[in-house]
Motif scaffolding. Structure first.
Motif, PDB file in Angstrom:
ATOM      1  N   GLU A 423       0.853  -1.173   0.000  1.00 39.67           N
ATOM      2  CA  GLU A 423       0.000   0.000   0.000  1.00 39.67           C
ATOM      3  C   GLU A 423       0.902   1.240   0.000  1.00 39.67           C
ATOM      4  O   GLU A 423       1.635   1.476   0.959  1.00 39.67           O
ATOM      5  N   VAL A 424       0.859   2.003  -1.083  1.00 37.19           N
ATOM      6  CA  VAL A 424       1.736   3.162  -1.237  1.00 37.19           C
ATOM      7  C   VAL A 424       0.935   4.434  -0.960  1.00 37.19           C
ATOM      8  O   VAL A 424      -0.117   4.660  -1.573  1.00 37.19           O
ATOM      9  N   VAL A 425       1.432   5.233  -0.037  1.00 39.39           N
ATOM     10  CA  VAL A 425       0.792   6.493   0.329  1.00 39.39           C
ATOM     11  C   VAL A 425       1.805   7.604   0.127  1.00 39.39           C
ATOM     12  O   VAL A 425       2.852   7.620   0.775  1.00 39.39           O
ATOM     13  N   ALA A 426       1.529   8.513  -0.783  1.00 33.13           N
ATOM     14  CA  ALA A 426       2.394   9.669  -1.023  1.00 33.13           C
ATOM     15  C   ALA A 426       1.843  10.864  -0.253  1.00 33.13           C
ATOM     16  O   ALA A 426       0.650  11.171  -0.346  1.00 33.13           O
ATOM     17  N   ILE A 427       2.695  11.504   0.522  1.00 35.92           N
ATOM     18  CA  ILE A 427       2.293  12.676   1.300  1.00 35.92           C
ATOM     19  C   ILE A 427       3.011  13.886   0.702  1.00 35.92           C
ATOM     20  O   ILE A 427       4.236  13.994   0.777  1.00 35.92           O
ATOM     21  N   VAL A 428       2.243  14.766   0.088  1.00 37.98           N
ATOM     22  CA  VAL A 428       2.774  15.954  -0.568  1.00 37.98           C
ATOM     23  C   VAL A 428       2.631  17.127   0.394  1.00 37.98           C
ATOM     24  O   VAL A 428       1.514  17.473   0.802  1.00 37.98           O
ATOM     25  N   CYS A 429       3.755  17.738   0.752  1.00 31.44           N
ATOM     26  CA  CYS A 429       3.765  18.866   1.684  1.00 31.44           C
ATOM     27  C   CYS A 429       3.727  20.162   0.888  1.00 31.44           C
ATOM     28  O   CYS A 429       4.710  20.520   0.230  1.00 31.44           O
ATOM     29  N   ASP A 430       2.588  20.841   0.929  1.00 36.02           N
ATOM     30  CA  ASP A 430       2.395  22.058   0.148  1.00 36.02           C
ATOM     31  C   ASP A 430       1.660  23.084   1.007  1.00 36.02           C
ATOM     32  O   ASP A 430       0.427  23.077   1.084  1.00 36.02           O
ATOM     33  N   PRO A 431       2.387  23.974   1.693  1.00 30.50           N
ATOM     34  CA  PRO A 431       1.723  24.968   2.550  1.00 30.50           C
ATOM     35  C   PRO A 431       0.765  25.883   1.801  1.00 30.50           C
ATOM     36  O   PRO A 431      -0.144  26.453   2.418  1.00 30.50           O
ATOM     37  N   ASP A 432       0.948  26.046   0.497  1.00 29.58           N
ATOM     38  CA  ASP A 432       0.085  26.927  -0.280  1.00 29.58           C
ATOM     39  C   ASP A 432      -1.081  26.181  -0.927  1.00 29.58           C
ATOM     40  O   ASP A 432      -1.933  26.818  -1.564  1.00 29.58           O
ATOM     41  N   GLY A 433      -1.114  24.862  -0.788  1.00 26.54           N
ATOM     42  CA  GLY A 433      -2.164  24.076  -1.414  1.00 26.54           C
ATOM     43  C   GLY A 433      -3.269  23.724  -0.438  1.00 26.54           C
ATOM     44  O   GLY A 433      -3.130  23.847   0.781  1.00 26.54           O
ATOM     45  N   ALA A 434      -4.383  23.253  -0.984  1.00 25.04           N
ATOM     46  CA  ALA A 434      -5.520  22.841  -0.158  1.00 25.04           C
ATOM     47  C   ALA A 434      -5.373  21.370   0.211  1.00 25.04           C
ATOM     48  O   ALA A 434      -4.995  20.553  -0.630  1.00 25.04           O
ATOM     49  N   PRO A 435      -5.643  20.995   1.453  1.00 30.86           N
ATOM     50  CA  PRO A 435      -5.554  19.584   1.846  1.00 30.86           C
ATOM     51  C   PRO A 435      -6.535  18.741   1.026  1.00 30.86           C
ATOM     52  O   PRO A 435      -7.645  19.172   0.706  1.00 30.86           O
ATOM     53  N   GLY A 436      -6.102  17.549   0.687  1.00 29.00           N
ATOM     54  CA  GLY A 436      -6.955  16.674  -0.100  1.00 29.00           C
ATOM     55  C   GLY A 436      -6.436  15.258  -0.129  1.00 29.00           C
ATOM     56  O   GLY A 436      -5.297  14.985   0.258  1.00 29.00           O
ATOM     57  N   VAL A 437      -7.293  14.345  -0.597  1.00 37.08           N
ATOM     58  CA  VAL A 437      -6.965  12.926  -0.711  1.00 37.08           C
ATOM     59  C   VAL A 437      -7.373  12.466  -2.100  1.00 37.08           C
ATOM     60  O   VAL A 437      -8.502  12.705  -2.539  1.00 37.08           O
ATOM     61  N   ARG A 438      -6.441  11.837  -2.818  1.00 34.03           N
ATOM     62  CA  ARG A 438      -6.725  11.278  -4.141  1.00 34.03           C
ATOM     63  C   ARG A 438      -6.305   9.821  -4.171  1.00 34.03           C
ATOM     64  O   ARG A 438      -5.253   9.470  -3.625  1.00 34.03           O
ATOM     65  N   ARG A 439      -7.118   9.010  -4.815  1.00 33.16           N
ATOM     66  CA  ARG A 439      -6.829   7.584  -4.924  1.00 33.16           C
ATOM     67  C   ARG A 439      -6.594   7.253  -6.383  1.00 33.16           C
ATOM     68  O   ARG A 439      -7.453   7.473  -7.241  1.00 33.16           O
ATOM     69  N   LEU A 440      -5.394   6.723  -6.695  1.00 30.60           N
ATOM     70  CA  LEU A 440      -5.031   6.365  -8.062  1.00 30.60           C
ATOM     71  C   LEU A 440      -4.522   4.932  -8.057  1.00 30.60           C
ATOM     72  O   LEU A 440      -3.372   4.678  -7.737  1.00 30.60           O
ATOM     73  N   ALA A 441      -5.410   4.002  -8.421  1.00 33.59           N
ATOM     74  CA  ALA A 441      -5.044   2.580  -8.426  1.00 33.59           C
ATOM     75  C   ALA A 441      -4.458   2.191  -7.066  1.00 33.59           C
ATOM     76  O   ALA A 441      -5.140   2.290  -6.051  1.00 33.59           O
ATOM     77  N   ASP A 442      -3.183   1.759  -7.032  1.00 34.06           N
ATOM     78  CA  ASP A 442      -2.556   1.349  -5.781  1.00 34.06           C
ATOM     79  C   ASP A 442      -1.825   2.493  -5.091  1.00 34.06           C
ATOM     80  O   ASP A 442      -1.027   2.261  -4.181  1.00 34.06           O
ATOM     81  N   LEU A 443      -2.074   3.730  -5.497  1.00 30.54           N
ATOM     82  CA  LEU A 443      -1.402   4.889  -4.928  1.00 30.54           C
ATOM     83  C   LEU A 443      -2.423   5.836  -4.325  1.00 30.54           C
ATOM     84  O   LEU A 443      -3.397   6.206  -4.976  1.00 30.54           O
TER      85      LEU A 443
END
Length: 464
Positions: A423-443
């Motif tokens: 199970e691969v979870v990518a955590i993107v740190c972006d202080p200027d972006g809006a928090p969100g969750v996206r599901r792409l196949a196994d990512l």
């Protein structure tokens, strides 16, 4: 957005690695040599590299010599010393009595200043640091104590204490016999890292400032400033498969989660025979189980400068790794935290390796995270995942921590380098972006702007 990949497509892409949309991250090095000569080889390229290395070594040697010379004679003292020969020679050759007088006066000043270098202070100096480890932003104070163990009064004691990049100066007009003077100082904790305190030293010199004598009284001390972390819920729910969690879909002949009854085949253990079903069917039947795996978390942090837009993104990423790792250690899970190695400045090829941080305790993990820094030649997240996938076995969940400049294709490429079923979870740190969750196949891609967003994003990803 690209359509999700099936399992077959994922393995096909991982095996061939020829799709241009998913870069492998195995381009050439971005170190000093690459900036000098690119990918060129040959005598001229090697000669240019040697010249640059030689100039750097000469520059370091001159800087060391300058520091050594300045330890006793100040820049003003060197100026006065230069006046002596110039004045004597110029006054003698030109017949200027004034130049001779200036030269003699400068020589007398240097001789008088040298008298202040004789002798040794009888003071006793100690430095007290109540805490060796603090968190970013936490208040921390230290104390420097100057004692007079003699029977006579100490006059004109000047104490210097380097504190990180600053310098604490304590000027004491006098200390009576047997007295102790204490001076408090703040330890800078506005940024994570290792703050060097000391050595405490006394400084003696003349009133004009031509010479100075420095005596060190203590050894350097270090205060480790840990990254900021938050408490997050247990990582069991949604991601981690453990004995007390959800079983996998892999079948096994022996485990805790019962799945079904099947026909006996040669090689099955007799203790797994289900005798009641065997009596009903007249043929041997054995139990079949769903395999449960002990959770093994991998947290991979990219140190490549290209994966982060600014320093605040990288500091947020370090805090995310500390929070995830601290929770996993508290849960008693198998944990591996890796960061990409940097390629040496003059290496011909990229260094494909990762550095594994100590995860025996939470304190050791935070000690390792306190000193990680970005570098132009560090591996990108795709290469970090590639090396990690080949070295770390039994991984169940992998967290890839990056910044806002990391593209979605790079994250999908990194996920392809990890074994199937992880199970691969990518955590993107972006202080200027809006928090969100996206599901792409196994990512799964989580975007957070603040450290507190991590808790809510993990809960939302687990619920989905």
């Amino acid at each position: 957005m690209s359509a999700p990949l099936s399992a077959d497509d994922r393995h096909r892409r991982a095996d061939t690695k020829t799709d241009a949309r998913f870069p492998t991250g195995t381009a050439g090095p971005t170190n000093v040599r690459a900036r000098l000569v690119g990918d060129r080889t040959g005598p001229l390229a090697d000669l240019l590299v040697v010249l640059v290395k030689t100039l750097a070594a000469v520059r370091r040697g001159l800087a060391t010599a300058r520091r050594s010379a300045s330890a006793i004679v100040t820049p003003l003292g060197w100026t006065v010393l230069l006046i002596v020969p110039v004045g004597l020679v110029g006054g003698y050759v030109l017949g200027w009595v004034e130049l001779l007088a200036i030269a003699v006066a400068a020589l007398a000043m240097m001789l008088f200043a040298a008298v202040f270098l004789v002798g040794r202070s009888a003071a006793e100096i100690t430095v007290d640091l109540p805490h060796d480890r603090v968190a970013v932003g936490q208040s921390a104070m230290g104390e420097v104590r100057v004692a007079n163990p003699t029977r006579r009064r100490l006059l004109g004691v000047r104490v210097e204490l380097p504190v990180a990049e600053g310098l604490l100066e304590v000027q004491l007009p006098g200390i009576r016999p047997g007295d102790t003077v204490t001076e408090s100082f703040p330890v800078p904790t506005d940024r994570r890292g290792v703050m060097r305190i000391g050595p405490a030293r006394t400084v003696r010199g003349d009133a004009v400032g031509l010479v100075r004598r420095v005596v060190e009284w203590t050894t350097p001390r270090e205060v480790v400033v840990h990254p900021a972390t938050i408490g997050i819920p247990s990582t069991s729910t949604g991601f981690v498969r453990d004995l007390e969690g959800s079983p996998t879909r892999d079948l096994a002949p022996d485990d805790l989660s019962f799945h079904a009854i099947r026909d006996y085949v040669p090689g099955d253990e007799r203790r797994h025979i289900h005798w009641r079903s065997t009596a009903k069917t007249g043929a041997y039947m054995v139990r079949q189980f769903e395999q449960s795996r002990r959770s093994h978390l991998v947290v991979a942090l990219s140190l490549a400068r290209a994966d982060f837009a600014a320093d605040d993104e990288f500091e947020l990423a370090v805090s995310v790794v500390g929070s995830l790792g601290g929770r996993a250690i508290g849960d008693g899970r198998d944990l591996t935290v890796v960061v990409g190695e940097r390629t040496p400045d003059f290496a011909r090829r990229k260094t494909l390796a990762v550095l594994t941080l100590d995860t025996v305790t939470r304190t050791r993990l935070l000690d390792g995270l306190a000193v990680v820094e970005r570098a132009d030649s560090a591996l990108t997240i795709a290469d970090v995942a590639r090396v990690t996938g080949g070295q770390v076995t039994g991984v169940s969940v992998a967290f890839l921590v990056v910044g806002s400049t990391t593209t979605l294709s790079a994250l999908r490429s990194a996920a392809l380098h990890l074994p199937l079923g992880v199970e691969v979870v990518a955590i993107v740190c972006d202080p200027d972006g809006a928090p969100g969750v996206r599901r792409l196949a196994d990512l799964t891609v989580l975007t957070i702007g603040y450290l507190d967003d991590l808790r809510q994003s993990l809960a939302r990803a687990a619920a989905s």
